[in-house]
Write a protein that holds these residues in place. Structure first.
Motif, PDB file in Angstrom:
ATOM      1  N   GLU A 129       0.840  -1.204   0.000  1.00 28.21           N
ATOM      2  CA  GLU A 129       0.000   0.000   0.000  1.00 28.21           C
ATOM      3  C   GLU A 129       0.876   1.256   0.000  1.00 28.21           C
ATOM      4  O   GLU A 129       0.603   2.211  -0.728  1.00 28.21           O
ATOM      5  CB  GLU A 129      -0.926   0.013   1.223  1.00 28.21           C
ATOM      6  CG  GLU A 129      -2.039  -1.012   1.149  1.00 28.21           C
ATOM      7  CD  GLU A 129      -2.845  -1.109   2.427  1.00 28.21           C
ATOM      8  OE1 GLU A 129      -4.058  -1.357   2.320  1.00 28.21           O
ATOM      9  OE2 GLU A 129      -2.270  -0.956   3.537  1.00 28.21           O
ATOM     10  N   VAL A 130       1.926   1.235   0.821  1.00 31.05           N
ATOM     11  CA  VAL A 130       2.868   2.361   0.877  1.00 31.05           C
ATOM     12  C   VAL A 130       3.465   2.604  -0.507  1.00 31.05           C
ATOM     13  O   VAL A 130       3.466   3.743  -1.011  1.00 31.05           O
ATOM     14  CB  VAL A 130       3.980   2.090   1.911  1.00 31.05           C
ATOM     15  CG1 VAL A 130       5.153   3.049   1.729  1.00 31.05           C
ATOM     16  CG2 VAL A 130       3.433   2.168   3.327  1.00 31.05           C
ATOM     17  N   LYS A 168       4.119   5.560  -5.548  1.00 33.09           N
ATOM     18  CA  LYS A 168       4.198   5.519  -7.012  1.00 33.09           C
ATOM     19  C   LYS A 168       3.138   6.436  -7.625  1.00 33.09           C
ATOM     20  O   LYS A 168       3.419   7.145  -8.597  1.00 33.09           O
ATOM     21  CB  LYS A 168       4.023   4.089  -7.514  1.00 33.09           C
ATOM     22  CG  LYS A 168       5.223   3.208  -7.247  1.00 33.09           C
ATOM     23  CD  LYS A 168       4.936   1.757  -7.645  1.00 33.09           C
ATOM     24  CE  LYS A 168       6.048   0.840  -7.200  1.00 33.09           C
ATOM     25  NZ  LYS A 168       5.717  -0.586  -7.434  1.00 33.09           N
ATOM     26  N   THR A 169       1.935   6.439  -7.059  1.00 37.28           N
ATOM     27  CA  THR A 169       0.873   7.295  -7.575  1.00 37.28           C
ATOM     28  C   THR A 169       1.259   8.765  -7.483  1.00 37.28           C
ATOM     29  O   THR A 169       1.124   9.523  -8.446  1.00 37.28           O
ATOM     30  CB  THR A 169      -0.446   7.044  -6.812  1.00 37.28           C
ATOM     31  OG1 THR A 169      -0.822   5.670  -6.969  1.00 37.28           O
ATOM     32  CG2 THR A 169      -1.560   7.954  -7.302  1.00 37.28           C
ATOM     33  N   VAL A 170       1.754   9.187  -6.312  1.00 37.19           N
ATOM     34  CA  VAL A 170       2.066  10.599  -6.097  1.00 37.19           C
ATOM     35  C   VAL A 170       3.366  11.002  -6.788  1.00 37.19           C
ATOM     36  O   VAL A 170       3.400  11.984  -7.538  1.00 37.19           O
ATOM     37  CB  VAL A 170       2.125  10.923  -4.590  1.00 37.19           C
ATOM     38  CG1 VAL A 170       2.614  12.348  -4.354  1.00 37.19           C
ATOM     39  CG2 VAL A 170       0.756  10.714  -3.954  1.00 37.19           C
ATOM     40  N   THR A 189      11.596   2.629   8.405  1.00 38.90           N
ATOM     41  CA  THR A 189      10.296   2.301   8.975  1.00 38.90           C
ATOM     42  C   THR A 189       9.275   3.021   8.115  1.00 38.90           C
ATOM     43  O   THR A 189       9.370   4.232   7.894  1.00 38.90           O
ATOM     44  CB  THR A 189      10.197   2.782  10.433  1.00 38.90           C
ATOM     45  OG1 THR A 189      11.229   2.146  11.191  1.00 38.90           O
ATOM     46  CG2 THR A 189       8.842   2.451  11.024  1.00 38.90           C
ATOM     47  N   HIS A 190       8.310   2.274   7.613  1.00 35.78           N
ATOM     48  CA  HIS A 190       7.297   2.833   6.712  1.00 35.78           C
ATOM     49  C   HIS A 190       5.999   3.064   7.470  1.00 35.78           C
ATOM     50  O   HIS A 190       5.625   2.283   8.345  1.00 35.78           O
ATOM     51  CB  HIS A 190       7.063   1.886   5.535  1.00 35.78           C
ATOM     52  CG  HIS A 190       8.282   1.693   4.697  1.00 35.78           C
ATOM     53  ND1 HIS A 190       8.601   2.530   3.653  1.00 35.78           N
ATOM     54  CD2 HIS A 190       9.283   0.777   4.770  1.00 35.78           C
ATOM     55  CE1 HIS A 190       9.735   2.128   3.100  1.00 35.78           C
ATOM     56  NE2 HIS A 190      10.174   1.069   3.769  1.00 35.78           N
ATOM     57  N   PHE A 191       5.304   4.127   7.093  1.00 27.89           N
ATOM     58  CA  PHE A 191       4.036   4.490   7.711  1.00 27.89           C
ATOM     59  C   PHE A 191       2.964   4.553   6.632  1.00 27.89           C
ATOM     60  O   PHE A 191       3.223   4.984   5.511  1.00 27.89           O
ATOM     61  CB  PHE A 191       4.145   5.862   8.386  1.00 27.89           C
ATOM     62  CG  PHE A 191       5.074   5.868   9.555  1.00 27.89           C
ATOM     63  CD1 PHE A 191       4.591   5.727  10.848  1.00 27.89           C
ATOM     64  CD2 PHE A 191       6.442   5.982   9.368  1.00 27.89           C
ATOM     65  CE1 PHE A 191       5.456   5.709  11.929  1.00 27.89           C
ATOM     66  CE2 PHE A 191       7.316   5.970  10.446  1.00 27.89           C
ATOM     67  CZ  PHE A 191       6.819   5.829  11.725  1.00 27.89           C
ATOM     68  N   ALA A 200      -6.047   3.086   2.357  1.00 28.27           N
ATOM     69  CA  ALA A 200      -4.715   3.689   2.437  1.00 28.27           C
ATOM     70  C   ALA A 200      -4.683   4.921   1.550  1.00 28.27           C
ATOM     71  O   ALA A 200      -4.926   4.842   0.341  1.00 28.27           O
ATOM     72  CB  ALA A 200      -3.653   2.679   2.002  1.00 28.27           C
ATOM     73  N   VAL A 201      -4.394   6.087   2.170  1.00 31.06           N
ATOM     74  CA  VAL A 201      -4.423   7.352   1.430  1.00 31.06           C
ATOM     75  C   VAL A 201      -3.151   8.178   1.588  1.00 31.06           C
ATOM     76  O   VAL A 201      -2.987   9.209   0.945  1.00 31.06           O
ATOM     77  CB  VAL A 201      -5.647   8.207   1.829  1.00 31.06           C
ATOM     78  CG1 VAL A 201      -6.944   7.508   1.450  1.00 31.06           C
ATOM     79  CG2 VAL A 201      -5.610   8.552   3.308  1.00 31.06           C
ATOM     80  N   GLY A 202      -2.231   7.732   2.468  1.00 28.64           N
ATOM     81  CA  GLY A 202      -0.994   8.474   2.688  1.00 28.64           C
ATOM     82  C   GLY A 202       0.125   7.555   3.106  1.00 28.64           C
ATOM     83  O   GLY A 202      -0.107   6.443   3.586  1.00 28.64           O
ATOM     84  N   ALA A 203       1.350   8.031   2.913  1.00 33.76           N
ATOM     85  CA  ALA A 203       2.511   7.219   3.254  1.00 33.76           C
ATOM     86  C   ALA A 203       3.698   8.110   3.591  1.00 33.76           C
ATOM     87  O   ALA A 203       3.743   9.282   3.220  1.00 33.76           O
ATOM     88  CB  ALA A 203       2.874   6.292   2.088  1.00 33.76           C
TER      89      ALA A 203
END
Length: 140
Positions: free
Chosen positions: A14-15, A20-22, A43-45, A53-56
């Motif tokens: 999801e991250v 990739k989208t942004v 560490t991924h958020f 999932a809308v942010g990373a």
């Protein structure tokens, strides 16, 4: 909105999908620059809104300083406080390390956003993936 440390393979995917989208699709950053050699050391958020999932973002420690990287929010969720929620969660995580300073390389258009969170510009403008940036730091 809920921010979680990405621990499962699904969350990591999801991250990467959000990044990739942004960065790759919207901002035309080459994929080989966006997904780099620091992924396994970070560490991924992931930020969720209504279980989507809308942010990373990602975090790593570099020379005793916390480095916040790859912060992004899907276009459909921008302007709703999602970026602030994500940053506050990353900062809380950093405080538990323990660290006293955070830094990030902000795209210049986002500098006011980070200033609102207490970050200060500490560098001249530079290009990263062809996009103007400045380094910013914050004591936590």
């Amino acid at each position: 909105m809920i921010v979680e440390v990405a621990k499962t393979e699904d969350q990591i995917q999801e991250v990467f999908h959000i990044r990739k989208t942004v960065f790759v699709v919207e901002q035309q950053v080459p994929l080989e620059e966006e997904i780099d050699e620091y992924e396994n050391d970070s560490t991924h958020f992931v930020l969720y809104e209504d279980n989507k999932a809308v942010g990373a973002g990602r975090f790593r420690i570099l020379d005793g300083v916390g480095k916040v990287e790859r912060v992004c929010i899907l276009k459909s969720t921008r302007g709703k406080g999602a970026g602030r929620e994500l940053m506050l969660a990353i900062e809380e995580y950093a405080k538990r390390q323990p660290l006293s300073q955070l830094k990030l390389n902000a795209q210049t258009y986002a500098i006011p956003f980070y200033e609102g969170l207490g970050y200060q510009v500490t560098s001249e403008e530079f290009l990263d993936a062809g996009i103007p940036h400045k380094t910013m730091k914050k004591t936590i």
